[in-house]
Motif scaffolding. Structure first.
Motif, PDB file in Angstrom:
ATOM      1  N   ALA A  47       0.819  -1.213   0.000  1.00 43.31           N
ATOM      2  CA  ALA A  47       0.000   0.000   0.000  1.00 43.31           C
ATOM      3  C   ALA A  47       0.855   1.267   0.000  1.00 43.31           C
ATOM      4  O   ALA A  47       0.497   2.254  -0.650  1.00 43.31           O
ATOM      5  N   ALA A  48       1.968   1.233   0.722  1.00 42.33           N
ATOM      6  CA  ALA A  48       2.804   2.434   0.859  1.00 42.33           C
ATOM      7  C   ALA A  48       3.826   2.561  -0.249  1.00 42.33           C
ATOM      8  O   ALA A  48       4.325   3.663  -0.502  1.00 42.33           O
ATOM      9  N   GLY A  49       4.149   1.446  -0.923  1.00 42.93           N
ATOM     10  CA  GLY A  49       5.230   1.484  -1.885  1.00 42.93           C
ATOM     11  C   GLY A  49       6.522   1.841  -1.170  1.00 42.93           C
ATOM     12  O   GLY A  49       6.726   1.488  -0.012  1.00 42.93           O
ATOM     13  N   PRO A  50       7.401   2.596  -1.839  1.00 46.20           N
ATOM     14  CA  PRO A  50       8.667   2.972  -1.195  1.00 46.20           C
ATOM     15  C   PRO A  50       8.533   4.171  -0.265  1.00 46.20           C
ATOM     16  O   PRO A  50       9.518   4.621   0.316  1.00 46.20           O
ATOM     17  N   GLY A  51       7.308   4.685  -0.099  1.00 47.07           N
ATOM     18  CA  GLY A  51       7.116   5.920   0.652  1.00 47.07           C
ATOM     19  C   GLY A  51       7.239   5.800   2.152  1.00 47.07           C
ATOM     20  O   GLY A  51       7.296   6.817   2.845  1.00 47.07           O
ATOM     21  N   LEU A  52       7.267   4.575   2.690  1.00 42.85           N
ATOM     22  CA  LEU A  52       7.454   4.366   4.128  1.00 42.85           C
ATOM     23  C   LEU A  52       8.622   3.420   4.371  1.00 42.85           C
ATOM     24  O   LEU A  52       8.696   2.355   3.749  1.00 42.85           O
ATOM     25  N   VAL A  53       9.504   3.800   5.256  1.00 42.68           N
ATOM     26  CA  VAL A  53      10.564   2.911   5.731  1.00 42.68           C
ATOM     27  C   VAL A  53       9.980   2.116   6.894  1.00 42.68           C
ATOM     28  O   VAL A  53       9.658   2.677   7.944  1.00 42.68           O
ATOM     29  N   ILE A  54       9.832   0.816   6.701  1.00 43.53           N
ATOM     30  CA  ILE A  54       9.182  -0.024   7.705  1.00 43.53           C
ATOM     31  C   ILE A  54      10.228  -0.645   8.624  1.00 43.53           C
ATOM     32  O   ILE A  54      11.102  -1.397   8.186  1.00 43.53           O
ATOM     33  N   ASN A  55      10.118  -0.315   9.896  1.00 46.62           N
ATOM     34  CA  ASN A  55      10.983  -0.867  10.932  1.00 46.62           C
ATOM     35  C   ASN A  55      10.164  -1.913  11.687  1.00 46.62           C
ATOM     36  O   ASN A  55       9.264  -1.565  12.458  1.00 46.62           O
ATOM     37  N   ALA A  56      10.434  -3.185  11.427  1.00 45.00           N
ATOM     38  CA  ALA A  56       9.627  -4.271  11.987  1.00 45.00           C
ATOM     39  C   ALA A  56      10.127  -4.641  13.380  1.00 45.00           C
ATOM     40  O   ALA A  56      11.200  -5.229  13.526  1.00 45.00           O
ATOM     41  N   ARG A  57       9.334  -4.283  14.378  1.00 47.99           N
ATOM     42  CA  ARG A  57       9.745  -4.586  15.748  1.00 47.99           C
ATOM     43  C   ARG A  57       9.469  -6.044  16.059  1.00 47.99           C
ATOM     44  O   ARG A  57       8.385  -6.566  15.771  1.00 47.99           O
ATOM     45  N   VAL A  58      10.454  -6.687  16.670  1.00 49.16           N
ATOM     46  CA  VAL A  58      10.355  -8.085  17.099  1.00 49.16           C
ATOM     47  C   VAL A  58      10.333  -8.080  18.620  1.00 49.16           C
ATOM     48  O   VAL A  58      11.307  -7.677  19.262  1.00 49.16           O
ATOM     49  N   ASP A  59       9.226  -8.549  19.205  1.00 46.75           N
ATOM     50  CA  ASP A  59       9.027  -8.418  20.649  1.00 46.75           C
ATOM     51  C   ASP A  59       9.366  -9.667  21.443  1.00 46.75           C
ATOM     52  O   ASP A  59       8.950  -9.809  22.598  1.00 46.75           O
ATOM     53  N   VAL A  60      10.148 -10.541  20.841  1.00 48.21           N
ATOM     54  CA  VAL A  60      10.516 -11.798  21.505  1.00 48.21           C
ATOM     55  C   VAL A  60      11.182 -11.550  22.859  1.00 48.21           C
ATOM     56  O   VAL A  60      10.904 -12.251  23.847  1.00 48.21           O
TER      57      VAL A  60
ATOM     58  N   LEU B  78      11.767  -9.275   7.022  1.00 50.66           N
ATOM     59  CA  LEU B  78      12.572  -8.701   5.944  1.00 50.66           C
ATOM     60  C   LEU B  78      12.115  -9.238   4.588  1.00 50.66           C
ATOM     61  O   LEU B  78      12.005  -8.492   3.610  1.00 50.66           O
ATOM     62  N   GLU B  79      11.819 -10.525   4.539  1.00 48.36           N
ATOM     63  CA  GLU B  79      11.320 -11.125   3.300  1.00 48.36           C
ATOM     64  C   GLU B  79       9.985 -10.505   2.884  1.00 48.36           C
ATOM     65  O   GLU B  79       9.679 -10.412   1.689  1.00 48.36           O
ATOM     66  N   ALA B  80       9.205 -10.071   3.879  1.00 47.18           N
ATOM     67  CA  ALA B  80       7.890  -9.487   3.607  1.00 47.18           C
ATOM     68  C   ALA B  80       7.976  -8.031   3.164  1.00 47.18           C
ATOM     69  O   ALA B  80       6.968  -7.448   2.782  1.00 47.18           O
ATOM     70  N   GLY B  81       9.167  -7.454   3.231  1.00 44.54           N
ATOM     71  CA  GLY B  81       9.326  -6.086   2.752  1.00 44.54           C
ATOM     72  C   GLY B  81       9.765  -5.073   3.783  1.00 44.54           C
ATOM     73  O   GLY B  81       9.872  -3.876   3.461  1.00 44.54           O
ATOM     74  N   ALA B  82      10.011  -5.507   5.023  1.00 40.83           N
ATOM     75  CA  ALA B  82      10.513  -4.565   6.027  1.00 40.83           C
ATOM     76  C   ALA B  82      11.912  -4.094   5.635  1.00 40.83           C
ATOM     77  O   ALA B  82      12.687  -4.829   5.020  1.00 40.83           O
ATOM     78  N   ASP B  83      12.227  -2.860   6.013  1.00 41.42           N
ATOM     79  CA  ASP B  83      13.543  -2.297   5.717  1.00 41.42           C
ATOM     80  C   ASP B  83      14.552  -2.577   6.820  1.00 41.42           C
ATOM     81  O   ASP B  83      15.761  -2.579   6.570  1.00 41.42           O
ATOM     82  N   CYS B  84      14.058  -2.745   8.032  1.00 40.54           N
ATOM     83  CA  CYS B  84      14.919  -2.880   9.200  1.00 40.54           C
ATOM     84  C   CYS B  84      14.191  -3.751  10.215  1.00 40.54           C
ATOM     85  O   CYS B  84      12.956  -3.795  10.225  1.00 40.54           O
ATOM     86  N   VAL B  85      14.946  -4.436  11.052  1.00 40.28           N
ATOM     87  CA  VAL B  85      14.367  -5.284  12.097  1.00 40.28           C
ATOM     88  C   VAL B  85      14.777  -4.731  13.457  1.00 40.28           C
ATOM     89  O   VAL B  85      15.948  -4.402  13.677  1.00 40.28           O
ATOM     90  N   TYR B  86      13.821  -4.663  14.364  1.00 38.73           N
ATOM     91  CA  TYR B  86      14.011  -4.036  15.667  1.00 38.73           C
ATOM     92  C   TYR B  86      13.735  -5.044  16.783  1.00 38.73           C
ATOM     93  O   TYR B  86      12.632  -5.087  17.322  1.00 38.73           O
ATOM     94  N   PRO B  87      14.722  -5.872  17.139  1.00 41.69           N
ATOM     95  CA  PRO B  87      14.532  -6.821  18.236  1.00 41.69           C
ATOM     96  C   PRO B  87      14.660  -6.109  19.586  1.00 41.69           C
ATOM     97  O   PRO B  87      15.697  -6.181  20.257  1.00 41.69           O
ATOM     98  N   ILE B  88      13.601  -5.421  19.962  1.00 45.50           N
ATOM     99  CA  ILE B  88      13.626  -4.579  21.150  1.00 45.50           C
ATOM    100  C   ILE B  88      13.901  -5.422  22.402  1.00 45.50           C
ATOM    101  O   ILE B  88      13.329  -6.502  22.574  1.00 45.50           O
TER     102      ILE B  88
END
Length: 246
Positions: free
Chosen positions: A135-148, A167-177
């Protein structure tokens, strides 16, 4: 303009030379972050919520949260990335549309339920992230938070499994908080195969050391806001005692 800001934000995620984000909570704090020389501004959902009179965990009405993000984005001339929790129950297309309308260039999206903290199924979360990306295309940088690391299922293996999927789904960065040990952070950087965001808090290595570990993004969450509030309380206590703390 939003796509340009997103491209600018995306390019700042460099392993070993991380984007450092002392999170803001309103227009004034966002300007302070910018005046200190930071090339981007991130919001903290917890800090924004408390400023607006709510608690974290999507208790802020979504329209108020979006309005706060818009004020931050309008206050600075650099990319803004919004902590948008689990998405405030918005469908992916509406989420992308409304975030883009604020002027935000990026967002955090977490994989646990705000009311219970229960981890969402990683495939379900990956599908959600993929729909936001579409939906956002390249217009949003998605930071996928991992709450493990905030759950009872704390493990490197689970964090890596989820992060790779996102990341495979299109996230730009992973955030293992919550990952804070050097060995754990080094392993995450090595095994995830994409940019890694680390929360800098008590007990976490400082940004300079996180850079040496290969981290691409460093966040401070609500930490700066908490410290600011603590300082303000000290000033008010001095006034209440009849002193002039200024």
């Amino acid at each position: 303009m939003t796509t340009d800001k997103a491209s600018e934000l995306r390019a700042l995620h460099v392993p070993g030379r991380p984007l450092v984000l002392p999170n803001a909570w309103d227009a004034a704090s966002a300007r302070a972050v910018r005046e200190a020389g930071f090339p981007a501004v991130a919001t903290s959902s917890a800090a924004v919520a408390r400023t607006l009179g709510y608690e974290d965990g999507e208790r802020t009405p979504v329209a108020e949260m979006l309005a706060a993000i818009a004020r931050v984005a309008a206050a600075v001339d650099v990319p803004v990335t919004a902590d948008f929790e689990r998405g405030y129950r918005l469908k992916p297309a509406e989420l992308a549309e409304r975030l883009l309308a604020t002027g935000a260039a990026g967002c955090n999206l977490e994989d646990s339920l705000p009311d219970t903290g229960e981890l969402v199924d990683p495939d379900e979360q990956a599908d959600f992230l993929a729909e936001v990306r579409a939906a956002a295309g390249p217009g949003l940088v998605i930071n996928a938070r991992v709450d493990v690391y905030l759950s009872e299922r704390r493990s490197l293996e689970e964090a890596v499994r989820r992060g790779r999927r996102y990341l495979e789904a299109g996230a730009d960065c992973v955030y293992p908080i919550g990952a804070d040990g050097e060995d754990e952070i080094r392993a995450l950087v090595s095994e995830l195969g994409g940019p890694v965001n680390v929360l800098c808090g008590p007990g976490t290595p400082p940004p300079a050391r996180l850079a040496e570990l290969g981290v691409a993004r460093v966040s401070f969450g609500s930490g700066v806001h908490r410290a600011t509030q603590a300082y303000a309380k000290g000033l008010l206590a001095a006034v209440a005692e009849g002193r002039n703390p200024l």
